[in-house]
Design a protein around this motif. Structure first.
Motif, PDB file in Angstrom:
ATOM      1  N   TRP A   9       0.820  -1.218   0.000  1.00  0.00           N
ATOM      2  CA  TRP A   9       0.000   0.000   0.000  1.00  0.00           C
ATOM      3  C   TRP A   9       0.848   1.259   0.000  1.00  0.00           C
ATOM      4  CZ3 TRP A   9      -4.727  -0.463  -1.451  1.00  0.00           C
ATOM      5  CH2 TRP A   9      -5.441  -1.621  -1.161  1.00  0.00           C
ATOM      6  N   SER A  10       2.091   1.150   0.459  1.00  0.00           N
ATOM      7  CA  SER A  10       2.912   2.362   0.538  1.00  0.00           C
ATOM      8  C   SER A  10       3.182   2.952  -0.843  1.00  0.00           C
ATOM      9  CB  SER A  10       4.227   2.067   1.257  1.00  0.00           C
ATOM     10  OG  SER A  10       4.788   0.915   0.699  1.00  0.00           O
ATOM     11  N   SER A  11       3.112   2.116  -1.889  1.00  0.00           N
ATOM     12  CA  SER A  11       3.439   2.675  -3.210  1.00  0.00           C
ATOM     13  C   SER A  11       2.190   3.081  -4.003  1.00  0.00           C
ATOM     14  CB  SER A  11       4.260   1.661  -4.009  1.00  0.00           C
ATOM     15  OG  SER A  11       3.500   0.474  -4.114  1.00  0.00           O
ATOM     16  N   VAL A  12       1.012   2.890  -3.434  1.00  0.00           N
ATOM     17  CA  VAL A  12      -0.214   3.289  -4.154  1.00  0.00           C
ATOM     18  C   VAL A  12      -0.312   4.822  -4.145  1.00  0.00           C
ATOM     19  CG1 VAL A  12      -2.752   3.209  -4.063  1.00  0.00           C
ATOM     20  CG2 VAL A  12      -1.420   1.147  -3.588  1.00  0.00           C
ATOM     21  N   PRO A  13      -0.489   5.460  -5.333  1.00  0.00           N
ATOM     22  CA  PRO A  13      -0.575   6.927  -5.343  1.00  0.00           C
ATOM     23  C   PRO A  13      -1.724   7.432  -4.471  1.00  0.00           C
ATOM     24  CG  PRO A  13      -0.503   6.045  -7.590  1.00  0.00           C
ATOM     25  CD  PRO A  13      -0.620   4.868  -6.661  1.00  0.00           C
ATOM     26  N   ALA A  14      -1.504   8.568  -3.797  1.00  0.00           N
ATOM     27  CA  ALA A  14      -2.523   9.123  -2.896  1.00  0.00           C
ATOM     28  C   ALA A  14      -3.853   9.302  -3.614  1.00  0.00           C
ATOM     29  CB  ALA A  14      -2.028  10.454  -2.334  1.00  0.00           C
ATOM     30  N   SER A  24     -14.745  -5.099  -0.075  1.00  0.00           N
ATOM     31  CA  SER A  24     -14.605  -6.299  -0.912  1.00  0.00           C
ATOM     32  C   SER A  24     -14.012  -7.453  -0.114  1.00  0.00           C
ATOM     33  CB  SER A  24     -13.710  -5.999  -2.118  1.00  0.00           C
ATOM     34  OG  SER A  24     -12.383  -5.840  -1.680  1.00  0.00           O
ATOM     35  N   ARG A  25     -14.254  -8.656  -0.637  1.00  0.00           N
ATOM     36  CA  ARG A  25     -13.717  -9.862  -0.014  1.00  0.00           C
ATOM     37  C   ARG A  25     -12.183  -9.832  -0.047  1.00  0.00           C
ATOM     38  NH1 ARG A  25     -16.395 -15.396  -0.731  1.00  0.00           N
ATOM     39  NH2 ARG A  25     -18.079 -14.017  -1.275  1.00  0.00           N
ATOM     40  N   GLN A  26     -11.643  -9.336  -1.158  1.00  0.00           N
ATOM     41  CA  GLN A  26     -10.184  -9.294  -1.297  1.00  0.00           C
ATOM     42  C   GLN A  26      -9.574  -8.357  -0.246  1.00  0.00           C
ATOM     43  OE1 GLN A  26      -8.836  -7.437  -4.842  1.00  0.00           O
ATOM     44  NE2 GLN A  26      -6.706  -8.066  -4.482  1.00  0.00           N
ATOM     45  N   PHE A  27     -10.244  -7.235   0.002  1.00  0.00           N
ATOM     46  CA  PHE A  27      -9.731  -6.290   0.992  1.00  0.00           C
ATOM     47  C   PHE A  27      -9.727  -6.920   2.383  1.00  0.00           C
ATOM     48  CE2 PHE A  27     -10.113  -2.778   4.030  1.00  0.00           C
ATOM     49  CZ  PHE A  27      -9.078  -1.958   3.619  1.00  0.00           C
ATOM     50  N   GLY A  33      -2.544  -3.211   6.171  1.00  0.00           N
ATOM     51  CA  GLY A  33      -1.548  -2.397   5.472  1.00  0.00           C
ATOM     52  C   GLY A  33      -2.177  -1.109   4.945  1.00  0.00           C
ATOM     53  N   PHE A  34      -3.419  -1.224   4.476  1.00  0.00           N
ATOM     54  CA  PHE A  34      -4.118  -0.036   3.975  1.00  0.00           C
ATOM     55  C   PHE A  34      -4.352   0.956   5.106  1.00  0.00           C
ATOM     56  CE2 PHE A  34      -8.175   2.178   2.904  1.00  0.00           C
ATOM     57  CZ  PHE A  34      -7.743   2.828   1.750  1.00  0.00           C
ATOM     58  N   TRP A  35      -4.816   0.455   6.251  1.00  0.00           N
ATOM     59  CA  TRP A  35      -5.074   1.359   7.385  1.00  0.00           C
ATOM     60  C   TRP A  35      -3.762   1.995   7.867  1.00  0.00           C
ATOM     61  CZ3 TRP A  35      -9.629   2.120   6.316  1.00  0.00           C
ATOM     62  CH2 TRP A  35     -10.617   1.153   6.232  1.00  0.00           C
ATOM     63  N   GLU A  36      -2.684   1.227   7.819  1.00  0.00           N
ATOM     64  CA  GLU A  36      -1.380   1.750   8.229  1.00  0.00           C
ATOM     65  C   GLU A  36      -0.981   2.929   7.336  1.00  0.00           C
ATOM     66  OE1 GLU A  36       1.693  -1.193   7.632  1.00  0.00           O
ATOM     67  OE2 GLU A  36       3.033  -0.218   9.029  1.00  0.00           O
ATOM     68  N   ARG A  37      -1.221   2.751   6.037  1.00  0.00           N
ATOM     69  CA  ARG A  37      -0.895   3.820   5.086  1.00  0.00           C
ATOM     70  C   ARG A  37      -1.733   5.076   5.400  1.00  0.00           C
ATOM     71  NH1 ARG A  37      -0.151   5.025  -0.577  1.00  0.00           N
ATOM     72  NH2 ARG A  37       0.007   7.287  -0.504  1.00  0.00           N
ATOM     73  N   LEU A  38      -3.030   4.881   5.662  1.00  0.00           N
ATOM     74  CA  LEU A  38      -3.876   6.043   5.962  1.00  0.00           C
ATOM     75  C   LEU A  38      -3.433   6.710   7.270  1.00  0.00           C
ATOM     76  CD1 LEU A  38      -7.581   5.271   4.947  1.00  0.00           C
ATOM     77  CD2 LEU A  38      -5.635   5.850   3.536  1.00  0.00           C
ATOM     78  N   TRP A 401     -12.333 -15.604   3.429  1.00  0.00           N
ATOM     79  CA  TRP A 401     -12.841 -14.356   4.032  1.00  0.00           C
ATOM     80  C   TRP A 401     -14.155 -13.961   3.389  1.00  0.00           C
ATOM     81  CZ3 TRP A 401     -10.760 -12.371   8.309  1.00  0.00           C
ATOM     82  CH2 TRP A 401      -9.484 -12.815   8.661  1.00  0.00           C
ATOM     83  N   ARG A 402     -14.955 -13.252   4.162  1.00  0.00           N
ATOM     84  CA  ARG A 402     -16.220 -12.692   3.653  1.00  0.00           C
ATOM     85  C   ARG A 402     -16.004 -11.244   3.285  1.00  0.00           C
ATOM     86  NH1 ARG A 402     -20.431 -13.093   8.431  1.00  0.00           N
ATOM     87  NH2 ARG A 402     -21.397 -11.438   7.258  1.00  0.00           N
ATOM     88  N   GLY A 403     -16.733 -10.773   2.268  1.00  0.00           N
ATOM     89  CA  GLY A 403     -16.709  -9.338   1.997  1.00  0.00           C
ATOM     90  C   GLY A 403     -17.815  -8.670   2.799  1.00  0.00           C
ATOM     91  N   GLY A 404     -17.954  -7.371   2.623  1.00  0.00           N
ATOM     92  CA  GLY A 404     -19.068  -6.658   3.262  1.00  0.00           C
ATOM     93  C   GLY A 404     -18.582  -5.583   4.198  1.00  0.00           C
ATOM     94  N   PRO A 405     -19.481  -4.643   4.524  1.00  0.00           N
ATOM     95  CA  PRO A 405     -19.084  -3.532   5.373  1.00  0.00           C
ATOM     96  C   PRO A 405     -19.099  -3.878   6.861  1.00  0.00           C
ATOM     97  CG  PRO A 405     -21.373  -3.287   4.727  1.00  0.00           C
ATOM     98  CD  PRO A 405     -20.885  -4.567   4.102  1.00  0.00           C
ATOM     99  N   ILE A 406     -18.393  -3.121   7.631  1.00  0.00           N
ATOM    100  CA  ILE A 406     -18.423  -3.070   9.106  1.00  0.00           C
ATOM    101  C   ILE A 406     -17.801  -4.280   9.800  1.00  0.00           C
ATOM    102  CG2 ILE A 406     -19.876  -2.753  11.178  1.00  0.00           C
ATOM    103  CD1 ILE A 406     -21.665  -0.931   9.441  1.00  0.00           C
ATOM    104  N   VAL A 407     -18.312  -5.493   9.592  1.00  0.00           N
ATOM    105  CA  VAL A 407     -17.702  -6.624  10.301  1.00  0.00           C
ATOM    106  C   VAL A 407     -16.710  -7.338   9.378  1.00  0.00           C
ATOM    107  CG1 VAL A 407     -19.572  -7.055  11.927  1.00  0.00           C
ATOM    108  CG2 VAL A 407     -19.623  -8.158   9.711  1.00  0.00           C
ATOM    109  N   ARG A 408     -15.684  -7.926   9.967  1.00  0.00           N
ATOM    110  CA  ARG A 408     -14.689  -8.668   9.178  1.00  0.00           C
ATOM    111  C   ARG A 408     -14.615 -10.084   9.721  1.00  0.00           C
ATOM    112  NH1 ARG A 408      -8.943  -9.360  10.039  1.00  0.00           N
ATOM    113  NH2 ARG A 408      -7.979 -10.082   8.114  1.00  0.00           N
ATOM    114  N   GLY A 409     -14.838 -11.053   8.850  1.00  0.00           N
ATOM    115  CA  GLY A 409     -14.816 -12.423   9.338  1.00  0.00           C
ATOM    116  C   GLY A 409     -14.693 -13.429   8.212  1.00  0.00           C
TER     117      GLY A 409
END
Ligand code: HEM
Length: 417
Positions: A9-14, A24-27, A33-38, A401-409
């Motif tokens: 994620w560090s190399s993704v342009p702002a 998404s399920r992939q996320f 890593g994404f949250w760390e970048r933010l 993994w499941r996709g979807g908002p709010i919960v992660r499981g």
């Protein structure tokens, strides 16, 4: 467990951060890593939310905690939006509007009043009295699994335990419990797929209305009967409010704990030395309590708090979030903030103190925190004790993994006992 960033994620342009699909399920495979970048570069960042809407993700521990306590962040969007502003997320279908009377959709005195009516059923003392019941239930689920030698840890263990427990508290007959999973899953995806989910949610609500009618005639020692008597006792609790309350309790009461038990077990399977440590100390309640707090921090079953709308322009981390915006307090990010948790991506079952925000903060702090803790403190050590060589059939296979908002499981987690 060390995190391997996927992708880097560090190399993704702002300019591209706003288009990442965080539902998404992939996320869900590795959001950290994404949250760390933010946290590092964009602590208040617009992100893509359900059905093409935009939300402002707040990611640093201090800002997340402040947002959860901030009265300018409204749960009732109607109090935040001007009449000219379209809602930041699509409106709920009209047939479900009464669900907007639930605890997580109201603020201030409206919220205090509803919360007062249910909190008695969930006090730590009351919940502690259910310890033997939970242990018995966990044992009987593990007996069945032991006979087969294997199970799907999610659907055969992590789901039924909290679901049956919350159903008992509420007063839902046990024969009906198996129908609830489909209904609560439909509710969780209503924001993304309203047309596909609405039918099931309406059946769910009709079922609860019937249960309310039955208990009005024939009260028992359960929460539905207590809420019905509050309605009839002049507290002006409407049937719609009771339905909204029960829908929330039945959904929040298991869709979250299942992820703590499920993802927590996956973390232990990926770190066998931790599983061994826990197994060796599974008779030590203090060690179990500490371990469960770390699993709560590490897995953050509720990844982002539920939606909040700002009722005026609000400055967070030097950014102005305009009135009417939807804010997401990212609990999973706060729980990995290195300014609070040394070496945050390391699972450390002895970590203490552990001021994680897994149950939120402020007025909407999780009503079921004692229940969830009790269930995990029983379910995880019992599993480790009963299955000394617990493993996944193919440890190299990617987890589901499941996709979807709010919960992660996880969708499922096959294991061999
Ligand atoms: C590991 C399990 C659980 C986790 C991680 C969890 C997490 C949370 C979080 C973060 C919130 C606050 C949401 C926000 O402010 O937007 C919350 C609220 C809530 N939780 Fe839980 N929860 C869990 C289990 C439970 C259980 C077992 C129940 C059953 C009673 C429950 C019932 C609720 C309710 C009713 C609320 C809304 C409280 C209010 O608005 O006053 N939760 N939970």
């Amino acid at each position: 467990m060390r995190r391997t960033p996927t992708p880097a994620w560090s190399s993704v342009p702002a300019s591209e951060l706003a288009s990442v699909d965080i539902t998404s399920r992939q996320f869900a495979v590795d959001p950290f890593g994404f949250w760390e970048r933010l946290r590092a570069d964009a602590p208040v960042q617009p992100v893509r939310w359900v059905r093409g809407s935009t939300a402002w993700a707040v990611t640093r521990y201090g800002d997340v905690e402040a947002a959860l306590r901030d009265p300018r962040m409204r749960k009732n969007r109607h109090d935040a939006l001007t009449t000219q502003q379209p809602p930041a997320t699509p409106r709920v279908p009209k047939a479900l509007a009464s669900l907007e009377r639930g605890l997580l959709s109201v603020d201030g005195p409206d919220h205090d009043r509803l919360r007062r009516l249910v909190h008695q059923a969930f006090t730590p003392r009351r919940i502690e009295q259910m310890r033997d019941q939970a242990a018995c239930l966990s044992d009987s689920l593990l007996d069945i699994a032991a006979r087969h030698g294997s199970m799907d840890l999610i659907n055969d263990y992590a789901v039924p335990l909290p679901l049956i427990m919350i159903a008992r508290i509420i007063g839902v007959p046990e024969k009906d419990v198996s129908r609830f999973r489909g209904w609560t899953r439909a509710l969780l995806s209503i924001g993304e797929r309203p047309l596909r989910s609405i039918g099931s949610v309406l059946v769910f609500m009709r079922y609860l209305r019937r249960l309310i009618t039955v208990r009005s005639r024939d009260p028992r020692d359960d929460l539905v009967s207590a809420l019905v008597s509050a309605r009839d006792g002049g507290d002006r609790l409407t049937t719609d409010e009771i339905v909204a309350m029960l829908v929330l309790l039945l959904t929040a009461g298991h869709e979250t704990t299942v992820n703590l038990i499920g993802v927590g077990t996956l973390a232990l399977l990926e770190n066998p030395e931790h599983a061994d440590l826990l197994r060796a100390r599974s008779d030590d309640p203090e060690a179990m309590r500490t371990a469960v707090e770390e699993l709560l921090r590490f897995t953050s079953p509720v990844e982002t708090a539920t939606e909040r709308w700002v009722d005026r322009d609000v400055v967070i981390a030097d950014h102005t979030v305009p009135r009417g915006s939807l804010v997401l307090a990212v609990i999973a990010s706060a729980n990995r903030d290195p300014s609070i948790f040394p070496d945050p991506d390391r699972l450390d079952l002895t970590r203490w103190p552990n001021p994680h925000l897994a149950f939120g903060k402020g007025p909407h702090y999780c009503l079921g925190a004692s229940l969830a803790r009790l269930e995990a403190q029983i379910a995880i050590p019992a599993l480790l004790r009963r299955a000394p060589t617990l493993r996944r059939p193919d440890p190299t296979a990617p987890a589901a993994w499941r996709g979807g908002p709010i919960v992660r499981g996880l969708e499922s987690l096959p294991v061999i006992l």
